[in-house]
Design a protein around this motif. Structure first.
Motif, PDB file in Angstrom:
ATOM      1  N   ARG A   1       0.836  -1.204   0.000  1.00  0.00           N
ATOM      2  CA  ARG A   1       0.000   0.000   0.000  1.00  0.00           C
ATOM      3  C   ARG A   1       0.872   1.255   0.000  1.00  0.00           C
ATOM      4  NH1 ARG A   1      -4.820  -0.739   4.117  1.00  0.00           N
ATOM      5  NH2 ARG A   1      -5.968   0.342   2.521  1.00  0.00           N
ATOM      6  N   ASP A   2       2.109   1.086  -0.471  1.00  0.00           N
ATOM      7  CA  ASP A   2       3.067   2.196  -0.637  1.00  0.00           C
ATOM      8  C   ASP A   2       3.471   2.855   0.680  1.00  0.00           C
ATOM      9  OD1 ASP A   2       3.408   2.043  -3.444  1.00  0.00           O
ATOM     10  OD2 ASP A   2       1.454   3.008  -3.699  1.00  0.00           O
ATOM     11  N   GLN A   3       3.550   2.073   1.732  1.00  0.00           N
ATOM     12  CA  GLN A   3       4.037   2.581   3.006  1.00  0.00           C
ATOM     13  C   GLN A   3       5.418   2.001   3.276  1.00  0.00           C
ATOM     14  OE1 GLN A   3       0.792   1.260   5.543  1.00  0.00           O
ATOM     15  NE2 GLN A   3      -0.063   3.322   5.533  1.00  0.00           N
ATOM     16  N   ARG A   4       6.175   2.705   4.094  1.00  0.00           N
ATOM     17  CA  ARG A   4       7.500   2.235   4.480  1.00  0.00           C
ATOM     18  C   ARG A   4       7.404   1.545   5.836  1.00  0.00           C
ATOM     19  NH1 ARG A   4      11.899   6.658   2.547  1.00  0.00           N
ATOM     20  NH2 ARG A   4      11.484   6.374   0.350  1.00  0.00           N
ATOM     21  N   VAL A   5       8.114   0.411   5.943  1.00  0.00           N
ATOM     22  CA  VAL A   5       8.006  -0.431   7.128  1.00  0.00           C
ATOM     23  C   VAL A   5       9.380  -0.639   7.755  1.00  0.00           C
ATOM     24  CG1 VAL A   5       7.423  -2.760   7.949  1.00  0.00           C
ATOM     25  CG2 VAL A   5       5.979  -1.639   6.230  1.00  0.00           C
ATOM     26  N   LEU A   6       9.446  -0.405   9.048  1.00  0.00           N
ATOM     27  CA  LEU A   6      10.603  -0.786   9.858  1.00  0.00           C
ATOM     28  C   LEU A   6      10.161  -1.974  10.691  1.00  0.00           C
ATOM     29  CD1 LEU A   6      13.405  -0.490  11.137  1.00  0.00           C
ATOM     30  CD2 LEU A   6      12.409   1.226  12.684  1.00  0.00           C
TER      31      LEU A   6
ATOM     32  N   VAL B   1       5.095   2.562   9.243  1.00  0.00           N
ATOM     33  CA  VAL B   1       4.707   1.462  10.120  1.00  0.00           C
ATOM     34  C   VAL B   1       5.967   0.934  10.796  1.00  0.00           C
ATOM     35  CG1 VAL B   1       3.721  -0.863  10.200  1.00  0.00           C
ATOM     36  CG2 VAL B   1       2.785   0.826   8.603  1.00  0.00           C
ATOM     37  N   ILE B   2       5.902   0.787  12.109  1.00  0.00           N
ATOM     38  CA  ILE B   2       6.992   0.178  12.861  1.00  0.00           C
ATOM     39  C   ILE B   2       6.428  -1.061  13.546  1.00  0.00           C
ATOM     40  CG2 ILE B   2       8.676   0.437  14.727  1.00  0.00           C
ATOM     41  CD1 ILE B   2       8.562   3.486  14.203  1.00  0.00           C
ATOM     42  N   LEU B   3       7.003  -2.212  13.199  1.00  0.00           N
ATOM     43  CA  LEU B   3       6.594  -3.482  13.779  1.00  0.00           C
ATOM     44  C   LEU B   3       7.675  -3.928  14.742  1.00  0.00           C
ATOM     45  CD1 LEU B   3       5.537  -5.180  10.441  1.00  0.00           C
ATOM     46  CD2 LEU B   3       4.015  -4.134  12.127  1.00  0.00           C
ATOM     47  N   VAL B   4       7.306  -4.227  15.964  1.00  0.00           N
ATOM     48  CA  VAL B   4       8.263  -4.738  16.952  1.00  0.00           C
ATOM     49  C   VAL B   4       7.824  -6.143  17.304  1.00  0.00           C
ATOM     50  CG1 VAL B   4       9.323  -4.405  19.206  1.00  0.00           C
ATOM     51  CG2 VAL B   4       8.681  -2.403  17.839  1.00  0.00           C
ATOM     52  N   ASP B   5       8.649  -7.097  16.904  1.00  0.00           N
ATOM     53  CA  ASP B   5       8.332  -8.515  17.073  1.00  0.00           C
ATOM     54  C   ASP B   5       9.232  -9.113  18.152  1.00  0.00           C
ATOM     55  OD1 ASP B   5       7.472 -11.106  16.715  1.00  0.00           O
ATOM     56  OD2 ASP B   5       8.289 -11.330  14.690  1.00  0.00           O
ATOM     57  N   GLY B   6       8.632  -9.687  19.168  1.00  0.00           N
ATOM     58  CA  GLY B   6       9.397 -10.344  20.213  1.00  0.00           C
ATOM     59  C   GLY B   6       9.637  -9.502  21.456  1.00  0.00           C
ATOM     60  N   PHE B   7       8.932  -8.375  21.557  1.00  0.00           N
ATOM     61  CA  PHE B   7       9.079  -7.510  22.721  1.00  0.00           C
ATOM     62  C   PHE B   7       8.521  -8.213  23.965  1.00  0.00           C
ATOM     63  CE2 PHE B   7       7.606  -4.027  25.491  1.00  0.00           C
ATOM     64  CZ  PHE B   7       8.804  -3.372  25.676  1.00  0.00           C
ATOM     65  N   ALA B   8       9.284  -8.193  25.051  1.00  0.00           N
ATOM     66  CA  ALA B   8       8.857  -8.856  26.298  1.00  0.00           C
ATOM     67  C   ALA B   8       8.009  -7.890  27.105  1.00  0.00           C
ATOM     68  CB  ALA B   8      10.082  -9.323  27.082  1.00  0.00           C
ATOM     69  N   TRP B   9       6.715  -7.937  26.913  1.00  0.00           N
ATOM     70  CA  TRP B   9       5.806  -7.032  27.608  1.00  0.00           C
ATOM     71  C   TRP B   9       5.824  -7.238  29.124  1.00  0.00           C
ATOM     72  CZ3 TRP B   9       3.461  -2.956  25.477  1.00  0.00           C
ATOM     73  CH2 TRP B   9       3.429  -2.893  24.090  1.00  0.00           C
ATOM     74  N   GLU B  10       6.051  -8.472  29.544  1.00  0.00           N
ATOM     75  CA  GLU B  10       6.036  -8.729  30.979  1.00  0.00           C
ATOM     76  C   GLU B  10       7.223  -8.099  31.692  1.00  0.00           C
ATOM     77  OE1 GLU B  10       8.175 -12.031  28.893  1.00  0.00           O
ATOM     78  OE2 GLU B  10       6.196 -11.152  28.638  1.00  0.00           O
TER      79      GLU B  10
END
Length: 142
Positions: free
Chosen positions: A53-58, A132-141
């Motif tokens: 959709r023509d957005q930049r993703v980190l 868009v910034i995607l953070v995968d694996g963040f330890a919320w606890e």
């Protein structure tokens, strides 16, 4: 054509509609689930959808190598691109490579301050301003 077809068929349009148009600029969306149920696959789908959709993703991967994340993108893209022409696939892959950056951190080295610094460097020195910034694996606890 590939980009339009994927956009129309994306299950993310249903999700967007269910949350009043989706997550907007400046908002935070969180996906929580136990290990092994598909959070990474979902986030990669969000990333692919945004790029198409023509957005930049980190895409920030905590405790996962860049190659692992890239493999997720490659596999999901391959599934989406079935039946499209070689030219369409090549053009879309080029778009993906230009509009996506994958960063990897150890759990100990990732902080929100560090993420902010990285975004500033990307904006100032790489002409890359992520939509868009995607953070995968963040330890919320933690």
């Amino acid at each position: 054509m590939l980009r339009n077809e994927v956009d129309e068929r994306s299950p993310l349009r249903v999700l967007d509609a269910s949350i009043d148009g989706g997550v907007r600029a400046g908002q935070l969306g969180v996906v929580l689930a136990r290990a092994g149920v598909g959070k990474t696959a979902f986030l990669v789908q969000v990333g692919l959808d945004a790029v198409l959709r023509d957005q930049r993703v980190l895409h920030v991967a905590v405790d996962m190598a860049v190659d692992q994340v890239r493999t997720w993108y490659d596999e999901l893209f391959s599934d989406l691109a079935q039946g499209s022409s070689a030219e369409e696939r090549a053009a879309t892959l080029l778009l993906l490579e230009r509009n996506r950056i994958i960063q990897s951190y150890t759990p100990e080295s990732f902080t929100s301050d560090r993420l902010g610094q990285v975004v500033n460097v990307l904006q100032e020195h790489c002409a890359f301003d992520p939509d868009v910034i995607l953070v995968d694996g963040f330890a919320w606890e933690g």
